[in-house]
Scaffold this motif. Structure first.
Motif, mmCIF file in Angstrom:
data_model
loop_
_atom_site.group_PDB
_atom_site.id
_atom_site.type_symbol
_atom_site.label_atom_id
_atom_site.label_comp_id
_atom_site.label_asym_id
_atom_site.label_seq_id
_atom_site.Cartn_x
_atom_site.Cartn_y
_atom_site.Cartn_z
ATOM 1 N N GLY A 110 26.685 38.951 36.806
ATOM 2 C CA GLY A 110 27.821 38.315 36.121
ATOM 3 C C GLY A 110 28.970 37.981 37.068
ATOM 4 N N ASN A 111 29.074 38.684 38.207
ATOM 5 C CA ASN A 111 30.121 38.387 39.196
ATOM 6 C C ASN A 111 29.943 37.018 39.836
ATOM 7 O OD1 ASN A 111 31.757 40.594 39.008
ATOM 8 N ND2 ASN A 111 30.770 41.739 40.660
ATOM 9 N N ARG A 112 28.789 36.391 39.618
ATOM 10 C CA ARG A 112 28.582 35.045 40.178
ATOM 11 C C ARG A 112 29.226 33.968 39.315
ATOM 12 N NH1 ARG A 112 22.280 35.142 42.069
ATOM 13 N NH2 ARG A 112 22.338 37.195 43.076
ATOM 14 N N TRP A 114 32.707 32.482 37.622
ATOM 15 C CA TRP A 114 34.145 32.526 37.911
ATOM 16 C C TRP A 114 34.827 33.515 36.974
ATOM 17 C CZ3 TRP A 114 36.125 30.589 42.156
ATOM 18 C CH2 TRP A 114 35.521 29.485 42.783
ATOM 19 N N HIS A 115 35.624 34.400 37.534
ATOM 20 C CA HIS A 115 36.302 35.387 36.689
ATOM 21 C C HIS A 115 37.561 35.918 37.361
ATOM 22 C CE1 HIS A 115 33.900 37.875 39.432
ATOM 23 N NE2 HIS A 115 34.759 38.861 39.191
ATOM 24 N N SER A 116 38.287 36.710 36.601
ATOM 25 C CA SER A 116 39.460 37.428 37.093
ATOM 26 C C SER A 116 39.196 38.890 36.747
ATOM 27 C CB SER A 116 40.696 36.891 36.375
ATOM 28 O OG SER A 116 41.834 37.614 36.775
ATOM 29 N N ASP A 117 39.416 39.806 37.703
ATOM 30 C CA ASP A 117 38.989 41.189 37.477
ATOM 31 C C ASP A 117 39.718 41.848 36.311
ATOM 32 O OD1 ASP A 117 37.097 41.108 39.464
ATOM 33 O OD2 ASP A 117 38.500 41.777 41.019
ATOM 34 N N SER A 118 38.910 42.552 35.507
ATOM 35 C CA SER A 118 39.436 43.347 34.390
ATOM 36 C C SER A 118 40.195 42.535 33.343
ATOM 37 C CB SER A 118 40.341 44.479 34.888
ATOM 38 O OG SER A 118 39.632 45.327 35.748
ATOM 39 N N MET A 256 42.106 40.551 49.892
ATOM 40 C CA MET A 256 42.938 40.998 48.768
ATOM 41 C C MET A 256 43.341 39.764 47.964
ATOM 42 S SD MET A 256 46.287 43.409 48.924
ATOM 43 C CE MET A 256 46.902 42.790 50.432
ATOM 44 N N TRP A 257 43.171 39.820 46.643
ATOM 45 C CA TRP A 257 43.569 38.661 45.834
ATOM 46 C C TRP A 257 44.374 39.090 44.622
ATOM 47 C CZ3 TRP A 257 38.416 40.248 46.338
ATOM 48 C CH2 TRP A 257 37.780 40.691 45.173
ATOM 49 N N ASP A 258 45.182 38.140 44.153
ATOM 50 C CA ASP A 258 46.018 38.360 42.974
ATOM 51 C C ASP A 258 45.255 37.815 41.767
ATOM 52 O OD1 ASP A 258 47.924 38.422 40.977
ATOM 53 O OD2 ASP A 258 49.559 37.726 42.257
ATOM 54 N N MET A 263 40.994 32.912 40.296
ATOM 55 C CA MET A 263 39.674 33.380 39.854
ATOM 56 C C MET A 263 38.829 33.492 41.110
ATOM 57 S SD MET A 263 38.238 31.749 36.347
ATOM 58 C CE MET A 263 38.279 30.018 36.780
ATOM 59 N N HIS A 264 37.705 34.199 40.992
ATOM 60 C CA HIS A 264 36.782 34.306 42.116
ATOM 61 C C HIS A 264 35.366 34.437 41.585
ATOM 62 C CE1 HIS A 264 37.780 38.427 40.968
ATOM 63 N NE2 HIS A 264 36.598 38.777 41.425
ATOM 64 N N ARG A 265 34.413 34.228 42.489
ATOM 65 C CA ARG A 265 33.011 34.448 42.134
ATOM 66 C C ARG A 265 32.221 34.787 43.390
ATOM 67 N NH1 ARG A 265 30.115 28.492 41.176
ATOM 68 N NH2 ARG A 265 30.800 27.601 43.168
ATOM 69 N N ARG A 278 32.993 47.282 48.708
ATOM 70 C CA ARG A 278 33.705 48.306 47.938
ATOM 71 C C ARG A 278 35.088 47.791 47.578
ATOM 72 N NH1 ARG A 278 31.538 53.902 50.655
ATOM 73 N NH2 ARG A 278 29.460 53.057 51.080
ATOM 74 N N ARG A 279 35.390 47.890 46.299
ATOM 75 C CA ARG A 279 36.657 47.324 45.813
ATOM 76 C C ARG A 279 37.592 48.395 45.301
ATOM 77 N NH1 ARG A 279 36.145 44.190 40.598
ATOM 78 N NH2 ARG A 279 37.539 45.734 39.706
ATOM 79 N N THR A 280 38.821 48.347 45.759
ATOM 80 C CA THR A 280 39.888 49.108 45.121
ATOM 81 C C THR A 280 40.748 48.089 44.383
ATOM 82 O OG1 THR A 280 40.921 49.051 47.314
ATOM 83 C CG2 THR A 280 40.043 51.167 46.575
HETATM 84 MN MN MN Z 1 35.421 40.367 40.506
#
Ligand code: MN
Ligand code: OGA
Length: 292
Positions: A110-112, A114-118, A256-258, A263-265, A278-280
Motif C-alpha cells: 500500500g505504500n506504493r 501516494w499517501h501522507s503518513d498517518s 525527512m518530509w512534512d 505526499m509520497h510513495r 526505518r522510520r521515526t
Molecule cells: Mn509513508
C-alpha cells in the motif's frame, strides 16, 4: 558547522549539509532544520551512519514522536523494531525477507500508492524521518509530491469547491484499491475511518495545501463513487511530474518530509531482495477537524 540547504526538487525538496546525527544538536541547528522544513518540506541528509538510538535521539530533538502501534498487520510479537519506529522494511523479526505472498508484505505494498503518513489517525503525523540501512540492487526510490504547489495551481472554482470539504481516511480504503480486502474483524475495527480536512493551512507558513492520500475513501455529504472519482482527479493533478521529487537512495541517507504539505510513495524493487528502511515520526499538533 553551519547548516546549509540547496534545493534539489522542482518547487520544493533540498539537500542539507552541516548536520551530524551522531551528535546532539545545538539549538541553532534545531531552528535551522525547522526553518529548512518550512521552506522546502523535504530535506535530504546524506552519509548519516546512525543506529536506532541515534535516529531516535535526533528525531526527539525536533519534537514529540508518534508511536507505530497497531498500524500494520504485524502482530505485537512479530515486531522487529520498537514501537518508536515504523518498520518500513520487507523483513520479518528474524531479518528474513517476507515471502512474496505474505499478507504483511501485501499490506505494506500500500505504500506504493501516494499517501501522507498517518492520515488514517485522528492526529496525523507531522514529520517523517526515513533512514536507509540497506537497499535493493535496483528500484525502491521514494517519490514526493508538493501539495502546496499543487494547491496553488488549482483554478479558483476548484479551490472554492474544496475549501470546507472533509474526507474519510482509512487503511482499508487504500488497500481496497490494490485488491487487498483480507481483513479480520479486529483489523476492520482498528482501521475505522477518521475525518480529515481536504485543505490544510500550514501553521508555520500560513500557506494552504491539498491534504490527500490513498487512504481517503469518501467526502462527507458526497456519494461514494463521485467522491472517489473527484479525489482521484485531485491526486492525478497533484502528482504531475512538475510537482514531484524522486529520491534515489544511498545507504546512510535520511530523508525527512512534512506530511502536512507533501505526499509520497515507494517505488517497486525486486521482491526477494532485502530493503531495510526505518522510520521515526513526529506527532502532529492536533486533529485537522472534529471527529464524530
Ligand atoms: Mn509513508
Ligand atoms: C514511509 C513510506 C516509502 C518507501 O516510510 O512512510 O511510505 O519508499 N516509505 O519506503
Amino acid at each position: 558547522m553551519p547548516v546549509t540547504t540547496r534545493q534539489i526538487g522542482p518547487c520544493f525538496a533540498a539537500e542539507v549539509e552541516g548536520v551530524n546525527m551522531t551528535k546532539p544538536l545545538s539549538e541553532e541547528e534545531v531552528d535551522a532544520i525547522h526553518a529548512g522544513m518550512n521552506e522546502h518540506a523535504v530535506l535530504v541528509f546524506h552519509d548519516q551512519d546512525i543506529d536506532d538510538e541515534q535516529q531516535l535521539a535526533f528525531t526527539q530533538s525536533l519534537g514529540d514522536i508518534e508511536h507505530a502501534i497497531g498500524t500494520s498487520l504485524r502482530a505485537p510479537d512479530e515486531y522487529r523494531l520498537p514501537t518508536s519506529f515504523a518498520d518500513v522494511s520487507n523483513l520479518d523479526k528474524h531479518n528474513n525477507v517476507y515471502a512474496r505472498d505474505d499478507r504483511r508484505r501485501l499490506f505494506a505494498i500500500g505504500n506504493r500508492l501516494w499517501h501522507s503518513d498517518s492520515s488514517f489517525k485522528v492526529i496525523p503525523a507531522k514529520y517523517s524521518l526515513l533512514h536507509a540501512r540497506s537497499i535493493p540492487s535496483k528500484g525502491g526510490n521514494t517519490e514526493f509530491a508538493d501539495m502546496r504547489a499543487a494547491y496553488d495551481a488549482l483554478d479558483a472554482d476548484t479551490r472554492a469547491e474544496i475549501e470546507g470539504l472533509i474526507c474519510e481516511h482509512s487503511q482499508i480504503f487504500s488497500r481496497q484499491q490494490l485488491g487487498f480486502t483480507d481483513f479480520t474483524d479486529e483489523e476492520r475495527e482498528r482501521f475505522k475511518p477518521v475525518r480529515q480536512r481536504l485543505v490544510r493551512t500550514h501553521p508555520a507558513t500560513g500557506r494552504k495545501s491539498l491534504y490527500l492520500a490513498s487512504h481517503a475513501g469518501g467526502i462527507l455529504g458526497w456519494p461514494v463513487p463521485e467522491a472517489r472519482a473527484f479525489l482521484r482527479d485531485l491526486v492525478e493533478h497533484a502528482t504531475q511530474r512538475q510537482f514531484v521529487y524522486a529520491h534515489k537512495w544511498t545507504v546512510g541517507d535520511l530523508v525527512m518530509w512534512d506530511n502536512r504539505r507533501t505526499m509520497h510513495r515507494a517505488r517497486p524493487f525486486p521482491a526477494h531482495e532485502p530493503r531495510d528502511m526505518r522510520r521515526t515520526t513526529l506527532m502532529g499538533d492536533g486533529p485537522t477537524v472534529a471527529q464524530v
